[in-house]
Design a protein around this motif. Structure first.
Motif, PDB file in Angstrom:
ATOM      1  N   PHE A 230      -7.867   0.552   9.447  1.00 58.23           N
ATOM      2  CA  PHE A 230      -7.626   0.127   8.035  1.00 58.23           C
ATOM      3  C   PHE A 230      -6.588  -0.707   8.379  1.00 58.23           C
ATOM      4  O   PHE A 230      -5.968  -1.248   7.237  1.00 58.23           O
ATOM      5  CB  PHE A 230      -6.509   1.155   7.318  1.00 58.23           C
ATOM      6  N   LEU A 231      -6.214  -1.669   9.749  1.00 60.47           N
ATOM      7  CA  LEU A 231      -5.229  -2.558   9.503  1.00 60.47           C
ATOM      8  C   LEU A 231      -5.985  -4.029   9.726  1.00 60.47           C
ATOM      9  O   LEU A 231      -7.037  -3.855  10.777  1.00 60.47           O
ATOM     10  CB  LEU A 231      -4.143  -2.581  10.209  1.00 60.47           C
ATOM     11  N   GLN A 232      -5.878  -4.863   8.855  1.00 63.43           N
ATOM     12  CA  GLN A 232      -6.759  -6.274   9.726  1.00 63.43           C
ATOM     13  C   GLN A 232      -5.519  -7.013  10.850  1.00 63.43           C
ATOM     14  O   GLN A 232      -5.814  -7.607  11.595  1.00 63.43           O
ATOM     15  CB  GLN A 232      -7.258  -7.317   8.704  1.00 63.43           C
ATOM     16  N   ASP A 233      -4.656  -6.519  10.589  1.00 56.15           N
ATOM     17  CA  ASP A 233      -3.702  -7.504  11.935  1.00 56.15           C
ATOM     18  C   ASP A 233      -2.866  -6.257  12.115  1.00 56.15           C
ATOM     19  O   ASP A 233      -1.763  -5.493  11.515  1.00 56.15           O
ATOM     20  CB  ASP A 233      -2.715  -8.276  10.821  1.00 56.15           C
ATOM     21  N   GLU A 234      -3.236  -5.592  13.274  1.00 53.73           N
ATOM     22  CA  GLU A 234      -2.894  -4.798  13.661  1.00 53.73           C
ATOM     23  C   GLU A 234      -1.091  -4.181  14.224  1.00 53.73           C
ATOM     24  O   GLU A 234      -0.607  -3.648  13.638  1.00 53.73           O
ATOM     25  CB  GLU A 234      -3.393  -4.016  15.240  1.00 53.73           C
ATOM     26  N   ASN A 235      -0.519  -5.593  14.269  1.00 58.24           N
ATOM     27  CA  ASN A 235       0.925  -5.567  14.184  1.00 58.24           C
ATOM     28  C   ASN A 235       1.585  -6.134  13.581  1.00 58.24           C
ATOM     29  O   ASN A 235       3.340  -5.985  12.766  1.00 58.24           O
ATOM     30  CB  ASN A 235       1.395  -6.843  14.273  1.00 58.24           C
ATOM     31  N   ALA A 236       1.241  -5.552  12.420  1.00 56.60           N
ATOM     32  CA  ALA A 236       1.034  -4.962  10.513  1.00 56.60           C
ATOM     33  C   ALA A 236       2.254  -3.886  10.100  1.00 56.60           C
ATOM     34  O   ALA A 236       3.604  -4.034  10.439  1.00 56.60           O
ATOM     35  CB  ALA A 236       0.715  -5.142   9.124  1.00 56.60           C
ATOM     36  N   LYS A 303      -4.469  -0.587 -20.706  1.00 58.13           N
ATOM     37  CA  LYS A 303      -3.872  -2.679 -20.403  1.00 58.13           C
ATOM     38  C   LYS A 303      -4.197  -2.168 -18.834  1.00 58.13           C
ATOM     39  O   LYS A 303      -2.754  -2.455 -18.225  1.00 58.13           O
ATOM     40  CB  LYS A 303      -2.665  -2.027 -21.025  1.00 58.13           C
ATOM     41  N   LEU A 304      -4.835  -2.887 -18.832  1.00 63.95           N
ATOM     42  CA  LEU A 304      -5.071  -3.105 -16.657  1.00 63.95           C
ATOM     43  C   LEU A 304      -5.163  -4.523 -16.772  1.00 63.95           C
ATOM     44  O   LEU A 304      -6.313  -5.303 -17.281  1.00 63.95           O
ATOM     45  CB  LEU A 304      -6.444  -2.682 -16.357  1.00 63.95           C
ATOM     46  N   ILE A 305      -4.546  -4.898 -15.051  1.00 63.71           N
ATOM     47  CA  ILE A 305      -4.715  -5.366 -14.843  1.00 63.71           C
ATOM     48  C   ILE A 305      -5.045  -5.926 -13.103  1.00 63.71           C
ATOM     49  O   ILE A 305      -4.526  -4.663 -12.557  1.00 63.71           O
ATOM     50  CB  ILE A 305      -3.512  -6.681 -14.169  1.00 63.71           C
ATOM     51  N   ALA A 306      -6.016  -5.877 -12.459  1.00 67.74           N
ATOM     52  CA  ALA A 306      -6.490  -5.013 -11.179  1.00 67.74           C
ATOM     53  C   ALA A 306      -6.894  -6.418 -10.195  1.00 67.74           C
ATOM     54  O   ALA A 306      -7.504  -6.856 -10.747  1.00 67.74           O
ATOM     55  CB  ALA A 306      -8.261  -4.324 -11.454  1.00 67.74           C
ATOM     56  N   LEU A 307      -6.132  -6.406  -8.919  1.00 72.08           N
ATOM     57  CA  LEU A 307      -6.254  -7.149  -8.020  1.00 72.08           C
ATOM     58  C   LEU A 307      -6.597  -6.997  -6.769  1.00 72.08           C
ATOM     59  O   LEU A 307      -6.025  -6.288  -6.352  1.00 72.08           O
ATOM     60  CB  LEU A 307      -4.858  -8.033  -8.385  1.00 72.08           C
ATOM     61  N   PRO A 308      -7.077  -7.878  -6.396  1.00 73.70           N
ATOM     62  CA  PRO A 308      -7.613  -7.484  -4.599  1.00 73.70           C
ATOM     63  C   PRO A 308      -6.464  -8.378  -3.986  1.00 73.70           C
ATOM     64  O   PRO A 308      -6.065 -10.045  -4.245  1.00 73.70           O
ATOM     65  CB  PRO A 308      -8.834  -8.044  -4.330  1.00 73.70           C
ATOM     66  N   VAL A 309      -5.969  -7.595  -3.398  1.00 77.39           N
ATOM     67  CA  VAL A 309      -5.452  -8.314  -2.122  1.00 77.39           C
ATOM     68  C   VAL A 309      -5.597  -8.684  -0.951  1.00 77.39           C
ATOM     69  O   VAL A 309      -6.753  -8.983  -0.627  1.00 77.39           O
ATOM     70  CB  VAL A 309      -3.870  -7.244  -1.370  1.00 77.39           C
ATOM     71  N   PRO A 310      -5.510  -9.928  -0.923  1.00 81.72           N
ATOM     72  CA  PRO A 310      -5.902 -11.085   0.219  1.00 81.72           C
ATOM     73  C   PRO A 310      -5.627 -10.996   1.715  1.00 81.72           C
ATOM     74  O   PRO A 310      -4.504 -10.506   2.130  1.00 81.72           O
ATOM     75  CB  PRO A 310      -6.006 -12.060   0.120  1.00 81.72           C
ATOM     76  N   ASN A 311      -6.397 -10.803   2.776  1.00 81.60           N
ATOM     77  CA  ASN A 311      -6.364 -10.850   3.729  1.00 81.60           C
ATOM     78  C   ASN A 311      -5.755  -9.240   4.249  1.00 81.60           C
ATOM     79  O   ASN A 311      -4.445  -9.092   4.892  1.00 81.60           O
ATOM     80  CB  ASN A 311      -5.745 -11.327   4.524  1.00 81.60           C
ATOM     81  N   VAL A 316      -1.136  -2.308   2.068  1.00 82.80           N
ATOM     82  CA  VAL A 316      -1.100  -3.536   1.328  1.00 82.80           C
ATOM     83  C   VAL A 316       0.170  -4.149   1.432  1.00 82.80           C
ATOM     84  O   VAL A 316       0.690  -5.302   1.862  1.00 82.80           O
ATOM     85  CB  VAL A 316      -1.674  -3.682   0.666  1.00 82.80           C
ATOM     86  N   GLN A 317       1.119  -2.953   1.209  1.00 81.95           N
ATOM     87  CA  GLN A 317       2.477  -3.389   1.325  1.00 81.95           C
ATOM     88  C   GLN A 317       3.197  -2.926   2.364  1.00 81.95           C
ATOM     89  O   GLN A 317       4.593  -4.022   2.647  1.00 81.95           O
ATOM     90  CB  GLN A 317       3.339  -1.836   0.472  1.00 81.95           C
ATOM     91  N   GLU A 318       2.572  -2.971   3.545  1.00 84.44           N
ATOM     92  CA  GLU A 318       3.222  -3.420   5.213  1.00 84.44           C
ATOM     93  C   GLU A 318       2.480  -5.050   5.627  1.00 84.44           C
ATOM     94  O   GLU A 318       2.385  -5.857   6.426  1.00 84.44           O
ATOM     95  CB  GLU A 318       2.187  -2.744   6.012  1.00 84.44           C
ATOM     96  N   GLU A 319       0.922  -4.583   5.002  1.00 89.72           N
ATOM     97  CA  GLU A 319       0.204  -5.947   5.677  1.00 89.72           C
ATOM     98  C   GLU A 319       0.494  -7.799   4.726  1.00 89.72           C
ATOM     99  O   GLU A 319       0.476  -8.454   5.272  1.00 89.72           O
ATOM    100  CB  GLU A 319      -1.310  -5.937   5.978  1.00 89.72           C
ATOM    101  N   GLN A 320       0.668  -7.192   3.944  1.00 84.57           N
ATOM    102  CA  GLN A 320       1.168  -8.807   2.653  1.00 84.57           C
ATOM    103  C   GLN A 320       2.187  -8.323   1.545  1.00 84.57           C
ATOM    104  O   GLN A 320       1.831  -8.456   1.004  1.00 84.57           O
ATOM    105  CB  GLN A 320      -0.472  -8.588   1.711  1.00 84.57           C
TER     106      GLN A 320
END
Length: 340
Positions: A230-236, A303-311, A316-320
């Motif tokens: 599940f990580l793109q960057d395993e060092n994250a 009242k929704l905002i939906a955003l993809p987290v890039p890369n 997500v909170q650890e990788e970006q």
């Protein structure tokens, strides 16, 4: 349920075949197994301005970490992690908010009762803690299982919810019942791709007692597989992070409690059928789960905002962390929710 049990047995038969030697080989460089205890107190010392605390609510002892200034912002972690999953975004958030990061029922150094792992009951835990701190209303955010609990909080205590942020998991609904027993695109790879993830552990975690017997003392094998997948960057998620999460889930009782979050999904789906629309602003941030989350949460949030987290993968909170913290702050301060 028979097919889920069969699948779980097959999946774990494969897991048991992994030797200790092979387990060491799949670890990232430098990510050796933890040889000593990593206390919450020691971790908090690395986050200036934060402190540990405990509160007893309805017979459950909850551990939480708090710091910062301003209006309250509650953060709820998910599986297979602890409050530490937010350590990269906590300092930035604390510049604007009083941040309260809670180890949910069954997690970390919080209590591990025998029941109460449906998300409605867990949201009641959070509400009781918030009230004990003297807050009538909070912004609340969660990742993974914590995201489902945050949603249940908003549904059951809308008067106590200012804004809601959900990361990488919606509240369980009937879409979970459509998840395939077998992977739809051939053999499972070691990295999640753009196609639908193969969430085999949703079935495995349903089985009573077997996961504890197989994984107690060697939870790192499963965790490292998940982090690689599940990580793109395993060092994250580095060696220290992995030692923290290994320690938190390495006992039979910890595995039993964490799996109970999944075993309550049936009740969560039933509870969800009775939930209405969410009227407060809602932000969805997601990597691989983005299409699923946007569809599921979009049915409930007005009242929704939906955003993809890039890369980013699932964590997500650890990788970006910079993207996540900035987007959260922007949303919490200026929730332009035009249902996009």
């Amino acid at each position: 349920m028979k097919c889920l049990s069969l699948f779980s047995s097959i999946a774990m038969a494969l897991a048991v075949s992994v030797s200790a030697t092979h387990a060491a080989e799949v670890l990232p460089s430098g990510a050796a197994h933890a040889t000593g205890k990593v206390s919450d107190a020691a971790l908090v010392k690395s986050l200036p301005g934060f402190k540990n605390a405990y509160t007893d609510v309805d017979g459950v002892r909850l551990h939480y970490v708090t710091g910062g200034k301003g209006e309250p912002l509650v953060l709820l972690p998910g599986w297979p992690e602890t409050w530490w999953t937010f350590h990269k975004i906590m300092p930035a958030l604390a510049e604007h908010y009083t941040v309260i990061v809670i180890d949910i029922r069954g997690m970390g150094t919080s209590s591990r009762p025998t029941d109460g792992y449906d998300k409605k009951t867990m949201a009641k835990d959070i509400y009781a803690l918030v009230q004990s701190l003297g807050y009538d209303k909070v912004a609340i955010a969660g990742h993974d299982i914590g995201s489902a609990v945050a949603y249940a909080y908003a549904e059951n205590y809308p008067q106590a919810t200012d804004k809601l942020v959900m990361m990488e998991f919606p509240h369980p609904d009937e879409s979970l019942l459509t998840f395939p027993l077998l992977p739809t695109q051939g053999p499972v790879g070691d990295k999640v791709g753009s196609s639908r993830p193969y969430l085999w552990w949703f079935a495995f975690n349903q089985v009573n007692e077997l996961p504890e017997k197989l994984l107690a003392g060697r939870i790192r094998v499963e965790q490292d597989w998940l982090f690689k997948y599940f990580l793109q960057d395993e060092n994250a998620i580095d060696a220290r992070d992995r030692a923290v999460y290994e320690q938190a889930y390495n006992s039979g009782e910890a595995i039993r409690a964490g799996n109970a979050w999944y075993q309550a999904f049936g009740q969560d789906v039933a509870d969800n059928k009775g939930y209405g629309k969410l009227e407060m602003p809602v932000l969805v941030l997601a990597g691989p789960a983005y299409p699923w989350m946007k569809a599921v949460v979009g049915k409930k949030a007005t009242k929704l905002i939906a955003l993809p987290v890039p890369n980013s993968g699932h964590f997500v909170q650890e990788e970006q962390p910079d993207f996540v913290s900035k987007t959260m702050i922007d949303f919490l301060q200026n929730p332009d929710t035009s249902n996009r």
